[in-house]
Design a protein around this motif. Structure first.
Motif, PDB file in Angstrom:
ATOM      1  N   LEU A  86       0.832  -1.208   0.000  1.00  0.00           N
ATOM      2  CA  LEU A  86       0.000   0.000   0.000  1.00  0.00           C
ATOM      3  C   LEU A  86       0.866   1.257   0.000  1.00  0.00           C
ATOM      4  O   LEU A  86       1.948   1.282   0.588  1.00  0.00           O
ATOM      5  CB  LEU A  86      -0.912   0.034   1.230  1.00  0.00           C
ATOM      6  N   SER A  87       0.344   2.315  -0.611  1.00  0.00           N
ATOM      7  CA  SER A  87       1.022   3.614  -0.565  1.00  0.00           C
ATOM      8  C   SER A  87       0.775   4.227   0.819  1.00  0.00           C
ATOM      9  O   SER A  87      -0.146   3.802   1.524  1.00  0.00           O
ATOM     10  CB  SER A  87       0.464   4.536  -1.645  1.00  0.00           C
ATOM     11  N   PRO A  88       1.551   5.228   1.213  1.00  0.00           N
ATOM     12  CA  PRO A  88       1.294   5.878   2.506  1.00  0.00           C
ATOM     13  C   PRO A  88      -0.136   6.407   2.627  1.00  0.00           C
ATOM     14  O   PRO A  88      -0.740   6.316   3.692  1.00  0.00           O
ATOM     15  CB  PRO A  88       2.323   7.007   2.546  1.00  0.00           C
ATOM     16  N   GLN A  89      -0.685   6.945   1.543  1.00  0.00           N
ATOM     17  CA  GLN A  89      -2.065   7.443   1.586  1.00  0.00           C
ATOM     18  C   GLN A  89      -3.050   6.305   1.793  1.00  0.00           C
ATOM     19  O   GLN A  89      -4.009   6.438   2.549  1.00  0.00           O
ATOM     20  CB  GLN A  89      -2.422   8.200   0.312  1.00  0.00           C
ATOM     21  N   GLN A  90      -2.822   5.194   1.114  1.00  0.00           N
ATOM     22  CA  GLN A  90      -3.716   4.042   1.269  1.00  0.00           C
ATOM     23  C   GLN A  90      -3.637   3.487   2.688  1.00  0.00           C
ATOM     24  O   GLN A  90      -4.652   3.081   3.253  1.00  0.00           O
ATOM     25  CB  GLN A  90      -3.359   2.957   0.251  1.00  0.00           C
ATOM     26  N   ARG A  91      -2.458   3.490   3.273  1.00  0.00           N
ATOM     27  CA  ARG A  91      -2.312   3.021   4.657  1.00  0.00           C
ATOM     28  C   ARG A  91      -3.062   3.946   5.608  1.00  0.00           C
ATOM     29  O   ARG A  91      -3.742   3.484   6.528  1.00  0.00           O
ATOM     30  CB  ARG A  91      -0.836   2.966   5.053  1.00  0.00           C
ATOM     31  N   ALA A  92      -2.932   5.243   5.388  1.00  0.00           N
ATOM     32  CA  ALA A  92      -3.642   6.204   6.245  1.00  0.00           C
ATOM     33  C   ALA A  92      -5.147   6.010   6.117  1.00  0.00           C
ATOM     34  O   ALA A  92      -5.876   6.038   7.113  1.00  0.00           O
ATOM     35  CB  ALA A  92      -3.239   7.630   5.880  1.00  0.00           C
TER      36      ALA A  92
END
Length: 170
Positions: free
Chosen positions: A59-65
């Motif tokens: 996951l990208s950092p945005q997807q993780r957030a």
């Protein structure tokens, strides 16, 4: 550091090895806590845990957030239901056709487009100091304005450039 983990922890957290040194300390503690029961899981459970870790790493950092926000929201909603109600709702959802599930998903509230998600906290050194409550900053003194100089003609009249603002002196 990855090298500071025990061999057992390294085996348990193997899917996170490439990212381990960039993960925050709080996240490392969470992963270590999650992985504590890894070796007591059956092989299928271990495979599932590693599979989910691999998905997380992808996951990208945005997807993780966003995933963290979704998890928190789901957890909050689940506190409002009894276990029996949760089971009934899940069974009702599972009975829906794929088309009905898609329609339901389309009606779900969406996050605002372009909303910024916090990737990581800002370093305290970069934050401005906030004065304690109740103290007011001292007001700055008003700037002093120098008086306008007027030129006098030999006859005692004021020069034309300042005549509009200064009354004649007689």
């Amino acid at each position: 550091m990855w090298t500071e983990l025990t061999p057992m922890q390294q085996q348990t957290l193997q899917p996170l090895a490439s990212n381990w040194n960039t993960i925050s300390e709080a996240q490392k503690r969470k992963w270590l806590e999650i992985s504590k029961n890894y070796h007591s899981l059956p092989p299928e459970g271990q495979a599932t845990m590693h599979s989910r870790m691999n998905e997380w790493v992808a996951l990208s950092p945005q997807q993780r957030a966003q995933a963290r926000l979704n998890f928190a929201k789901t957890k909050e909603l689940s506190r409002q239901l009894t276990p029996e109600e949760k089971k009934a709702k899940w069974q009702t959802y599972q009975a829906l056709s794929p088309e009905e599930k898609q329609k339901l998903a389309a009606k779900a509230t969406t996050r605002p487009v372009g909303a910024a998600l916090a990737v990581k906290p800002v370093s305290p050194q970069k934050l401005a100091a906030v004065p304690p409550h109740g103290t007011k900053p001292e007001p700055k003194p008003a700037p002093k304005i120098a008086p306008v100089a007027t030129t006098q003609h030999p006859a005692g009249d004021v020069a034309p450039e300042t005549a509009a603002t200064t009354p004649p002196q007689h």
